[in-house]
Scaffold this motif. Structure first.
Motif, PDB file in Angstrom:
ATOM      1  N   ARG A 120      44.233  38.992  33.613  1.00  0.00           N
ATOM      2  CA  ARG A 120      43.538  39.682  34.710  1.00  0.00           C
ATOM      3  C   ARG A 120      42.042  39.775  34.415  1.00  0.00           C
ATOM      4  O   ARG A 120      41.219  39.643  35.310  1.00  0.00           O
ATOM      5  N   VAL A 165      35.302  35.763  45.005  1.00  0.00           N
ATOM      6  CA  VAL A 165      36.091  35.306  46.145  1.00  0.00           C
ATOM      7  C   VAL A 165      36.237  36.434  47.165  1.00  0.00           C
ATOM      8  O   VAL A 165      36.060  36.233  48.366  1.00  0.00           O
ATOM      9  N   GLY A 166      36.526  37.638  46.688  1.00  0.00           N
ATOM     10  CA  GLY A 166      36.646  38.778  47.596  1.00  0.00           C
ATOM     11  C   GLY A 166      35.367  39.040  48.366  1.00  0.00           C
ATOM     12  O   GLY A 166      35.392  39.278  49.576  1.00  0.00           O
ATOM     13  N   ARG A 170      37.848  36.493  41.021  1.00  0.00           N
ATOM     14  CA  ARG A 170      38.471  37.277  42.091  1.00  0.00           C
ATOM     15  C   ARG A 170      37.429  38.131  42.820  1.00  0.00           C
ATOM     16  O   ARG A 170      37.435  38.234  44.040  1.00  0.00           O
ATOM     17  N   ASP A 171      36.515  38.732  42.057  1.00  0.00           N
ATOM     18  CA  ASP A 171      35.476  39.554  42.669  1.00  0.00           C
ATOM     19  C   ASP A 171      34.578  38.731  43.591  1.00  0.00           C
ATOM     20  O   ASP A 171      34.239  39.154  44.696  1.00  0.00           O
ATOM     21  N   ILE A 225      45.019  33.678  43.156  1.00  0.00           N
ATOM     22  CA  ILE A 225      44.440  34.158  41.897  1.00  0.00           C
ATOM     23  C   ILE A 225      45.369  35.203  41.271  1.00  0.00           C
ATOM     24  O   ILE A 225      45.644  35.169  40.070  1.00  0.00           O
ATOM     25  N   ASP A 226      45.878  36.120  42.092  1.00  0.00           N
ATOM     26  CA  ASP A 226      46.792  37.147  41.595  1.00  0.00           C
ATOM     27  C   ASP A 226      48.078  36.533  41.052  1.00  0.00           C
ATOM     28  O   ASP A 226      48.601  36.978  40.022  1.00  0.00           O
ATOM     29  N   LEU A 282      42.879  34.914  47.322  1.00  0.00           N
ATOM     30  CA  LEU A 282      43.135  36.055  46.435  1.00  0.00           C
ATOM     31  C   LEU A 282      44.593  36.126  45.996  1.00  0.00           C
ATOM     32  O   LEU A 282      44.862  36.351  44.808  1.00  0.00           O
ATOM     33  N   ALA A 289      40.472  36.472  35.188  1.00  0.00           N
ATOM     34  CA  ALA A 289      40.473  36.200  36.630  1.00  0.00           C
ATOM     35  C   ALA A 289      39.503  37.097  37.396  1.00  0.00           C
ATOM     36  O   ALA A 289      39.059  36.734  38.486  1.00  0.00           O
ATOM     37  N   LYS A 290      39.179  38.264  36.828  1.00  0.00           N
ATOM     38  CA  LYS A 290      38.388  39.252  37.561  1.00  0.00           C
ATOM     39  C   LYS A 290      37.061  38.733  38.109  1.00  0.00           C
ATOM     40  O   LYS A 290      36.768  38.938  39.285  1.00  0.00           O
ATOM     41  N   THR A 320      38.361  44.213  46.470  1.00  0.00           N
ATOM     42  CA  THR A 320      38.098  44.070  45.038  1.00  0.00           C
ATOM     43  C   THR A 320      37.104  45.172  44.701  1.00  0.00           C
ATOM     44  O   THR A 320      36.628  45.881  45.580  1.00  0.00           O
ATOM     45  N   ALA A 329      40.551  41.666  51.565  1.00  0.00           N
ATOM     46  CA  ALA A 329      39.698  41.150  50.495  1.00  0.00           C
ATOM     47  C   ALA A 329      39.202  42.276  49.597  1.00  0.00           C
ATOM     48  O   ALA A 329      38.055  42.281  49.174  1.00  0.00           O
TER      49      ALA A 329
END
Length: 142
Positions: free
Chosen positions: A100, A110-111, A107-108, A89-90, A86, A103-104, A129, A127
């Motif tokens: 963003r 992965v979280g 990221r979601d 990604i950020d 994470l 990536a969302k 999200t 984690a």
């Protein structure tokens, strides 16, 4: 993008092997969420438990007893990798490599995968999200 995991090569070494299902399918909820290859008994990511990881380790090292030290080192590597995902990604979004919004979805997913690992392996990797996560009986939000 293809995710990678470790696979044994020959008798003495390791190399990268595709770990296709961890993020890719999760980003598209309308697509069949079945794993391409089972992890232990599990055919879906949210079904994978600690015992399934142990079964996978046994399959990676056929004919060998998996020592606690080897398994611990592999889990340490997985935990370090998961903890870095994470923030990476950020950082990519902060540097302008992706927006963003782009990536969302990744990221979601992965979280939610990290939260699953936290639950099954008793970890505490941050984690957070706003991704929905599937649990028996319905959907929950982080």
């Amino acid at each position: 993008a293809i995710q990678h995991g470790m696979a044994e090569v020959g008798r003495f070494g390791f190399d990268l092997a595709p770990f296709y299902d961890v993020v890719c399918v999760g980003a598209y909820p309308e697509v069949d969420q079945s794993l391409a290859m089972r992890i232990g008994r599990a055919a879906q990511w949210d079904e994978v438990e600690r015992e399934d990881w142990l079964t996978l380790a046994g399959q990676m090292f056929p004919g060998r007893r998996i020592g606690a030290g080897i398994l611990a080192r592999q889990l340490d590597w997985l935990k370090e990798t998961a903890a870095a995902a994470l923030p990476a990604i950020d950082a990519a979004a902060a540097e302008g490599a992706v927006t963003r919004g782009e990536a969302k979805p990744v990221r979601d997913v992965v979280g939610s995968r990290i939260r699953h690992l936290n639950r099954t392996l008793k970890w505490d990797i941050p984690a957070d999200t706003d991704a929905p996560i599937r649990r028996g009986g319905g959907w929950a939000f982080s």
